[in-house]
Design a protein around this motif. Structure first.
Motif, PDB file in Angstrom:
ATOM      1  N   SER A 114     -40.455 -46.586 -12.600  1.00  0.00           N
ATOM      2  CA  SER A 114     -39.710 -44.778 -11.782  1.00  0.00           C
ATOM      3  C   SER A 114     -40.902 -43.924 -12.567  1.00  0.00           C
ATOM      4  O   SER A 114     -40.733 -42.874 -12.053  1.00  0.00           O
ATOM      5  CB  SER A 114     -38.408 -44.966 -12.623  1.00  0.00           C
ATOM      6  OG  SER A 114     -38.248 -45.390 -14.415  1.00  0.00           O
ATOM      7  N   GLN A 154     -39.218 -39.051  -4.736  1.00  0.00           N
ATOM      8  CA  GLN A 154     -37.431 -38.819  -4.943  1.00  0.00           C
ATOM      9  C   GLN A 154     -36.286 -39.437  -5.667  1.00  0.00           C
ATOM     10  O   GLN A 154     -35.500 -39.950  -5.362  1.00  0.00           O
ATOM     11  CB  GLN A 154     -37.065 -37.693  -4.077  1.00  0.00           C
ATOM     12  CG  GLN A 154     -37.593 -36.281  -3.587  1.00  0.00           C
ATOM     13  CD  GLN A 154     -38.433 -35.234  -5.022  1.00  0.00           C
ATOM     14  OE1 GLN A 154     -37.144 -35.395  -5.282  1.00  0.00           O
ATOM     15  NE2 GLN A 154     -39.254 -34.905  -5.024  1.00  0.00           N
ATOM     16  N   ASP A 204     -33.658 -41.260  -7.736  1.00  0.00           N
ATOM     17  CA  ASP A 204     -32.227 -40.463  -7.828  1.00  0.00           C
ATOM     18  C   ASP A 204     -31.947 -41.507  -9.939  1.00  0.00           C
ATOM     19  O   ASP A 204     -31.642 -41.949  -9.179  1.00  0.00           O
ATOM     20  CB  ASP A 204     -31.314 -40.699  -6.993  1.00  0.00           C
ATOM     21  CG  ASP A 204     -29.701 -40.436  -7.669  1.00  0.00           C
ATOM     22  OD1 ASP A 204     -29.816 -39.397  -8.721  1.00  0.00           O
ATOM     23  OD2 ASP A 204     -28.446 -40.119  -7.003  1.00  0.00           O
ATOM     24  N   LEU A 205     -32.210 -40.771 -10.834  1.00  0.00           N
ATOM     25  CA  LEU A 205     -32.178 -41.719 -12.018  1.00  0.00           C
ATOM     26  C   LEU A 205     -30.908 -40.702 -12.603  1.00  0.00           C
ATOM     27  O   LEU A 205     -31.158 -41.528 -13.810  1.00  0.00           O
ATOM     28  CB  LEU A 205     -32.848 -41.513 -12.515  1.00  0.00           C
ATOM     29  CG  LEU A 205     -34.664 -42.472 -11.808  1.00  0.00           C
ATOM     30  CD1 LEU A 205     -35.404 -41.999 -12.540  1.00  0.00           C
ATOM     31  CD2 LEU A 205     -34.151 -43.735 -11.576  1.00  0.00           C
ATOM     32  N   GLU A 206     -29.857 -40.407 -11.825  1.00  0.00           N
ATOM     33  CA  GLU A 206     -28.968 -39.958 -11.900  1.00  0.00           C
ATOM     34  C   GLU A 206     -27.960 -40.795 -13.343  1.00  0.00           C
ATOM     35  O   GLU A 206     -27.191 -40.059 -14.290  1.00  0.00           O
ATOM     36  CB  GLU A 206     -28.038 -39.283 -11.221  1.00  0.00           C
ATOM     37  CG  GLU A 206     -27.032 -38.121 -12.405  1.00  0.00           C
ATOM     38  CD  GLU A 206     -25.787 -37.450 -10.697  1.00  0.00           C
ATOM     39  OE1 GLU A 206     -24.910 -37.296 -10.905  1.00  0.00           O
ATOM     40  OE2 GLU A 206     -26.619 -36.645  -9.887  1.00  0.00           O
ATOM     41  N   GLU A 207     -27.727 -42.178 -12.494  1.00  0.00           N
ATOM     42  CA  GLU A 207     -26.977 -42.673 -13.152  1.00  0.00           C
ATOM     43  C   GLU A 207     -27.381 -43.792 -13.951  1.00  0.00           C
ATOM     44  O   GLU A 207     -26.930 -43.615 -15.589  1.00  0.00           O
ATOM     45  CB  GLU A 207     -26.684 -44.017 -12.345  1.00  0.00           C
ATOM     46  CG  GLU A 207     -25.941 -44.715 -12.509  1.00  0.00           C
ATOM     47  CD  GLU A 207     -25.641 -46.499 -11.818  1.00  0.00           C
ATOM     48  OE1 GLU A 207     -25.042 -47.095 -12.224  1.00  0.00           O
ATOM     49  OE2 GLU A 207     -25.696 -46.060 -10.486  1.00  0.00           O
ATOM     50  N   TYR A 208     -29.066 -43.900 -13.873  1.00  0.00           N
ATOM     51  CA  TYR A 208     -29.527 -44.150 -15.023  1.00  0.00           C
ATOM     52  C   TYR A 208     -29.278 -44.006 -16.519  1.00  0.00           C
ATOM     53  O   TYR A 208     -29.417 -43.717 -16.996  1.00  0.00           O
ATOM     54  CB  TYR A 208     -30.848 -44.594 -14.698  1.00  0.00           C
ATOM     55  CG  TYR A 208     -31.626 -45.061 -15.732  1.00  0.00           C
ATOM     56  CD1 TYR A 208     -31.576 -46.730 -16.832  1.00  0.00           C
ATOM     57  CD2 TYR A 208     -32.897 -44.506 -16.508  1.00  0.00           C
ATOM     58  CE1 TYR A 208     -32.423 -46.752 -17.616  1.00  0.00           C
ATOM     59  CE2 TYR A 208     -33.756 -45.045 -17.290  1.00  0.00           C
ATOM     60  CZ  TYR A 208     -33.115 -46.149 -18.040  1.00  0.00           C
ATOM     61  OH  TYR A 208     -34.449 -46.357 -18.778  1.00  0.00           O
ATOM     62  N   GLU A 209     -30.375 -42.422 -16.501  1.00  0.00           N
ATOM     63  CA  GLU A 209     -29.576 -40.925 -17.292  1.00  0.00           C
ATOM     64  C   GLU A 209     -28.478 -41.154 -18.647  1.00  0.00           C
ATOM     65  O   GLU A 209     -28.274 -40.401 -19.260  1.00  0.00           O
ATOM     66  CB  GLU A 209     -30.178 -39.687 -17.007  1.00  0.00           C
ATOM     67  CG  GLU A 209     -31.481 -39.510 -16.405  1.00  0.00           C
ATOM     68  CD  GLU A 209     -32.571 -39.871 -16.720  1.00  0.00           C
ATOM     69  OE1 GLU A 209     -32.535 -39.664 -18.835  1.00  0.00           O
ATOM     70  OE2 GLU A 209     -33.661 -40.264 -16.733  1.00  0.00           O
ATOM     71  N   SER A 210     -27.131 -40.925 -17.103  1.00  0.00           N
ATOM     72  CA  SER A 210     -26.381 -41.004 -17.755  1.00  0.00           C
ATOM     73  C   SER A 210     -25.756 -41.862 -18.047  1.00  0.00           C
ATOM     74  O   SER A 210     -24.742 -41.975 -19.599  1.00  0.00           O
ATOM     75  CB  SER A 210     -24.818 -40.587 -16.643  1.00  0.00           C
ATOM     76  OG  SER A 210     -24.708 -42.556 -16.064  1.00  0.00           O
ATOM     77  N   GLY A 242     -31.959 -47.161  -7.957  1.00  0.00           N
ATOM     78  CA  GLY A 242     -32.650 -46.445  -7.675  1.00  0.00           C
ATOM     79  C   GLY A 242     -34.238 -46.049  -7.130  1.00  0.00           C
ATOM     80  O   GLY A 242     -34.566 -46.292  -6.393  1.00  0.00           O
TER      81      GLY A 242
END
Length: 78
Positions: free
Chosen positions: A17, A27, A29-35, A60
């Motif tokens: 990543s 692009q 989407d790493l929002e779930e991972y970051e959370s 992602g």
């Protein structure tokens, strides 16, 4: 899978990543991972936490690959 192996896989996916983030058209989407707030260096976290992080990262990356694929690849071997 042992916890140490899962942490190693987590680290490899994180490198994928990170490499992709350097590309201009990537692009992921790493929002779930970051959370989740779990990194490969978070060795004190549970095996379950690392497993969730691996699934979030893999999701992602594969989603990006699926969206960026322009032509179908033949399922036959060379």
């Amino acid at each position: 899978m042992k916890k140490q192996e899962l942490i190693h896989l987590h680290g490899l996916l994180a490198e994928v990543s990170n490499q992709c983030a350097e590309w201009e058209d990537c692009q992921i989407d790493l929002e779930e991972y970051e959370s989740l707030g779990i990194r490969p260096t978070s060795i004190h976290k549970s095996k379950t936490d690392h497993k969730a992080a691996v699934f979030a990262l893999a999701g992602g990356v594969t989603q990006f690959m699926h969206e960026s694929e322009t032509e179908a690849v033949a399922a036959t071997a060379d």
